[in-house]
Design a protein around this motif. Structure first.
Motif, PDB file in Angstrom:
ATOM      1  N   PRO A  92      22.832  13.942 -33.837  1.00 31.73           N
ATOM      2  CA  PRO A  92      21.618  14.593 -34.328  1.00 31.73           C
ATOM      3  C   PRO A  92      21.516  14.604 -35.853  1.00 31.73           C
ATOM      4  CG  PRO A  92      22.638  15.916 -32.610  1.00 31.73           C
ATOM      5  CD  PRO A  92      23.610  14.830 -32.962  1.00 31.73           C
ATOM      6  N   THR A  93      22.642  14.784 -36.518  1.00 35.03           N
ATOM      7  CA  THR A  93      22.649  14.773 -37.980  1.00 35.03           C
ATOM      8  C   THR A  93      22.312  13.382 -38.502  1.00 35.03           C
ATOM      9  OG1 THR A  93      24.190  16.606 -38.099  1.00 35.03           O
ATOM     10  CG2 THR A  93      24.081  15.160 -40.026  1.00 35.03           C
ATOM     11  N   ALA A  94      22.933  12.363 -37.912  1.00 34.55           N
ATOM     12  CA  ALA A  94      22.666  10.992 -38.351  1.00 34.55           C
ATOM     13  C   ALA A  94      21.189  10.641 -38.176  1.00 34.55           C
ATOM     14  CB  ALA A  94      23.547  10.012 -37.575  1.00 34.55           C
ATOM     15  N   VAL A  95      20.607  11.012 -37.048  1.00 37.64           N
ATOM     16  CA  VAL A  95      19.187  10.735 -36.804  1.00 37.64           C
ATOM     17  C   VAL A  95      18.328  11.465 -37.830  1.00 37.64           C
ATOM     18  CG1 VAL A  95      17.273  11.121 -35.190  1.00 37.64           C
ATOM     19  CG2 VAL A  95      19.435  10.202 -34.346  1.00 37.64           C
ATOM     20  N   ASN A  96      18.562  12.750 -38.003  1.00 38.24           N
ATOM     21  CA  ASN A  96      17.753  13.532 -38.939  1.00 38.24           C
ATOM     22  C   ASN A  96      17.888  13.032 -40.369  1.00 38.24           C
ATOM     23  OD1 ASN A  96      16.238  15.714 -37.585  1.00 38.24           O
ATOM     24  ND2 ASN A  96      18.249  16.245 -36.784  1.00 38.24           N
ATOM     25  N   TRP A  97      19.091  12.736 -40.806  1.00 35.18           N
ATOM     26  CA  TRP A  97      19.278  12.283 -42.176  1.00 35.18           C
ATOM     27  C   TRP A  97      18.706  10.882 -42.384  1.00 35.18           C
ATOM     28  CZ3 TRP A  97      24.833  14.333 -43.612  1.00 35.18           C
ATOM     29  CH2 TRP A  97      24.769  15.726 -43.714  1.00 35.18           C
ATOM     30  N   LEU A  98      18.759  10.047 -41.367  1.00 33.59           N
ATOM     31  CA  LEU A  98      18.156   8.722 -41.488  1.00 33.59           C
ATOM     32  C   LEU A  98      16.636   8.853 -41.619  1.00 33.59           C
ATOM     33  CD1 LEU A  98      18.840   5.768 -41.636  1.00 33.59           C
ATOM     34  CD2 LEU A  98      18.689   5.652 -39.165  1.00 33.59           C
ATOM     35  N   PHE A  99      16.036   9.752 -40.830  1.00 35.51           N
ATOM     36  CA  PHE A  99      14.597   9.996 -40.959  1.00 35.51           C
ATOM     37  C   PHE A  99      14.267  10.527 -42.354  1.00 35.51           C
ATOM     38  CE2 PHE A  99      13.989  10.752 -36.116  1.00 35.51           C
ATOM     39  CZ  PHE A  99      14.043   9.385 -35.897  1.00 35.51           C
ATOM     40  N   ALA A 100      15.086  11.421 -42.880  1.00 39.59           N
ATOM     41  CA  ALA A 100      14.864  11.941 -44.230  1.00 39.59           C
ATOM     42  C   ALA A 100      14.892  10.802 -45.250  1.00 39.59           C
ATOM     43  CB  ALA A 100      15.914  13.002 -44.584  1.00 39.59           C
ATOM     44  N   LEU A 101      15.850   9.890 -45.100  1.00 39.95           N
ATOM     45  CA  LEU A 101      15.934   8.743 -46.020  1.00 39.95           C
ATOM     46  C   LEU A 101      14.701   7.852 -45.918  1.00 39.95           C
ATOM     47  CD1 LEU A 101      19.694   7.715 -45.755  1.00 39.95           C
ATOM     48  CD2 LEU A 101      18.508   8.686 -47.741  1.00 39.95           C
ATOM     49  N   LEU A 115       3.885  10.106 -43.985  1.00 38.69           N
ATOM     50  CA  LEU A 115       2.926  10.946 -43.260  1.00 38.69           C
ATOM     51  C   LEU A 115       1.500  10.495 -43.516  1.00 38.69           C
ATOM     52  CD1 LEU A 115       4.325  14.556 -43.636  1.00 38.69           C
ATOM     53  CD2 LEU A 115       4.131  13.218 -41.553  1.00 38.69           C
ATOM     54  N   GLU A 116       1.202  10.180 -44.768  1.00 36.98           N
ATOM     55  CA  GLU A 116      -0.148   9.736 -45.092  1.00 36.98           C
ATOM     56  C   GLU A 116      -0.471   8.431 -44.374  1.00 36.98           C
ATOM     57  OE1 GLU A 116      -3.021   8.959 -48.971  1.00 36.98           O
ATOM     58  OE2 GLU A 116      -0.916   9.489 -49.274  1.00 36.98           O
ATOM     59  N   ARG A 117       0.491   7.547 -44.302  1.00 39.43           N
ATOM     60  CA  ARG A 117       0.279   6.280 -43.577  1.00 39.43           C
ATOM     61  C   ARG A 117      -0.006   6.536 -42.098  1.00 39.43           C
ATOM     62  NH1 ARG A 117       1.654   1.926 -46.535  1.00 39.43           N
ATOM     63  NH2 ARG A 117       3.021   2.264 -48.297  1.00 39.43           N
ATOM     64  N   MET A 118       0.689   7.500 -41.520  1.00 36.02           N
ATOM     65  CA  MET A 118       0.541   7.768 -40.087  1.00 36.02           C
ATOM     66  C   MET A 118      -0.716   8.567 -39.764  1.00 36.02           C
ATOM     67  SD  MET A 118       4.464   8.512 -38.799  1.00 36.02           S
ATOM     68  CE  MET A 118       4.571  10.071 -39.621  1.00 36.02           C
ATOM     69  N   ARG A 132       3.471  17.492 -50.592  1.00 32.37           N
ATOM     70  CA  ARG A 132       4.140  18.706 -50.100  1.00 32.37           C
ATOM     71  C   ARG A 132       4.569  18.550 -48.643  1.00 32.37           C
ATOM     72  NH1 ARG A 132      -0.178  22.960 -52.519  1.00 32.37           N
ATOM     73  NH2 ARG A 132       0.454  22.801 -54.698  1.00 32.37           N
ATOM     74  N   LEU A 133       3.689  17.975 -47.831  1.00 28.72           N
ATOM     75  CA  LEU A 133       4.046  17.757 -46.423  1.00 28.72           C
ATOM     76  C   LEU A 133       5.230  16.810 -46.296  1.00 28.72           C
ATOM     77  CD1 LEU A 133       0.552  17.442 -44.702  1.00 28.72           C
ATOM     78  CD2 LEU A 133       2.265  19.232 -44.321  1.00 28.72           C
ATOM     79  N   ASN A 134       5.212  15.760 -47.084  1.00 33.31           N
ATOM     80  CA  ASN A 134       6.322  14.809 -47.065  1.00 33.31           C
ATOM     81  C   ASN A 134       7.630  15.498 -47.440  1.00 33.31           C
ATOM     82  OD1 ASN A 134       6.885  11.839 -46.733  1.00 33.31           O
ATOM     83  ND2 ASN A 134       7.797  12.181 -48.751  1.00 33.31           N
ATOM     84  N   MET A 135       7.594  16.318 -48.501  1.00 33.45           N
ATOM     85  CA  MET A 135       8.784  17.046 -48.929  1.00 33.45           C
ATOM     86  C   MET A 135       9.228  18.034 -47.855  1.00 33.45           C
ATOM     87  SD  MET A 135      11.204  17.405 -51.005  1.00 33.45           S
ATOM     88  CE  MET A 135      10.662  16.351 -52.313  1.00 33.45           C
ATOM     89  N   ALA A 136       8.279  18.675 -47.198  1.00 31.10           N
ATOM     90  CA  ALA A 136       8.624  19.616 -46.119  1.00 31.10           C
ATOM     91  C   ALA A 136       9.368  18.896 -44.992  1.00 31.10           C
ATOM     92  CB  ALA A 136       7.371  20.294 -45.585  1.00 31.10           C
ATOM     93  N   TRP A 137       8.884  17.700 -44.634  1.00 30.66           N
ATOM     94  CA  TRP A 137       9.575  16.947 -43.579  1.00 30.66           C
ATOM     95  C   TRP A 137      10.976  16.519 -44.031  1.00 30.66           C
ATOM     96  CZ3 TRP A 137       8.897  16.381 -38.545  1.00 30.66           C
ATOM     97  CH2 TRP A 137       7.670  16.743 -38.007  1.00 30.66           C
ATOM     98  N   ILE A 138      11.098  16.098 -45.261  1.00 34.61           N
ATOM     99  CA  ILE A 138      12.417  15.712 -45.780  1.00 34.61           C
ATOM    100  C   ILE A 138      13.373  16.904 -45.699  1.00 34.61           C
ATOM    101  CG2 ILE A 138      13.689  15.055 -47.872  1.00 34.61           C
ATOM    102  CD1 ILE A 138      11.132  13.382 -48.626  1.00 34.61           C
ATOM    103  N   LEU A 139      12.920  18.057 -46.182  1.00 31.42           N
ATOM    104  CA  LEU A 139      13.757  19.264 -46.137  1.00 31.42           C
ATOM    105  C   LEU A 139      14.069  19.680 -44.707  1.00 31.42           C
ATOM    106  CD1 LEU A 139      12.142  21.303 -49.042  1.00 31.42           C
ATOM    107  CD2 LEU A 139      14.336  20.075 -49.063  1.00 31.42           C
ATOM    108  N   PHE A 140      13.091  19.537 -43.817  1.00 27.56           N
ATOM    109  CA  PHE A 140      13.322  19.861 -42.408  1.00 27.56           C
ATOM    110  C   PHE A 140      14.410  18.968 -41.820  1.00 27.56           C
ATOM    111  CE2 PHE A 140      12.480  18.914 -37.922  1.00 27.56           C
ATOM    112  CZ  PHE A 140      12.706  20.177 -37.382  1.00 27.56           C
ATOM    113  N   PHE A 141      14.317  17.663 -42.058  1.00 25.91           N
ATOM    114  CA  PHE A 141      15.320  16.740 -41.513  1.00 25.91           C
ATOM    115  C   PHE A 141      16.707  17.001 -42.098  1.00 25.91           C
ATOM    116  CE2 PHE A 141      11.663  13.650 -40.668  1.00 25.91           C
ATOM    117  CZ  PHE A 141      11.655  13.906 -39.310  1.00 25.91           C
TER     118      PHE A 141
END
Length: 192
Positions: A92-101, A115-118, A132-141
């Motif tokens: 789970p950590t590897a998946v989340n951190w890869l998404f953050a990257l 997020l804007e692309r999607m 801000r949304l992008n940063m929120a997702w990064i912090l969440f992951f």
């Protein structure tokens, strides 16, 4: 429904962990199987099924599912081969951190956040809101990955399995609701 389908391998992992341990007959010999290894095998098969089903139905597979499949096969395979549950605990950590990257990389090296692309074809937002949304997702992951490591290596295995399903799912749902509330304040629909 999509959220359930995305979490299906984790749900099956949880069920297999709770029901999968015990003694089994294998080629006439009784073999003791630990629940974590049964659950890992089930998760590998479930993730393969998830990706295959999606491909057969839509002729496309989300990158997130492909990334998860690769990590499940590699880390789950190492867990089963080396009989060491630490590998699957890192998944789970590897998946989340890869998404953050990926979110960081898209933000730094392209003109738009991921997020804007999607989502830009559905809603319009000011650039600072997309950021801000992008940063929120990064912090969440990143935070989800840290939470997983904390629980995995500071609590017993059964607690981690419960957290993997209920804790991670709960965190995800709360985050998505918070993001939806934030979006509702700033979004305007894209004209069709």
């Amino acid at each position: 429904m999509k959220l359930f389908f995305d979490f299906l391998p984790i749900v099956l992992f949880f069920v297999a962990y709770k029901l999968g341990g015990g003694e089994y007959s294998f080629n006439g010999e009784m073999v003791q199987v630990d629940g974590i290894y049964a659950a890992t095998a089930v998760m590998i098969v479930a993730t393969l099924f998830q990706v295959s089903f999606t491909w057969l139905r839509h002729r496309t597979v989300e990158r997130a599912h492909l990334i998860t499949l690769v990590l499940v096969i590699v880390l789950g395979g190492l867990t089963l081969w080396l009989q060491n549950p630490d590998f699957i605990k890192w998944k789970p950590t590897a998946v989340n951190w890869l998404f953050a990257l990926v979110f960081i990389g898209a933000y730094l090296f392209t003109d738009k956040s991921l997020l804007e692309r999607m989502m830009a074809q559905h809603i319009q937002l000011p650039n600072k809101v997309w950021s801000r949304l992008n940063m929120a997702w990064i912090l969440f992951f990143v935070g989800s990955g840290l939470a997983n490591l904390y629980v995995a290596f500071n609590y017993d295995e059964a607690t981690w399995v419960n957290f993997k399903l209920f804790g991670m799912l709960g965190l995800t749902i709360v985050f998505i609701i918070a993001q939806s509330i934030y979006l509702a304040r700033h979004a305007t629909e894209v004209p069709k």
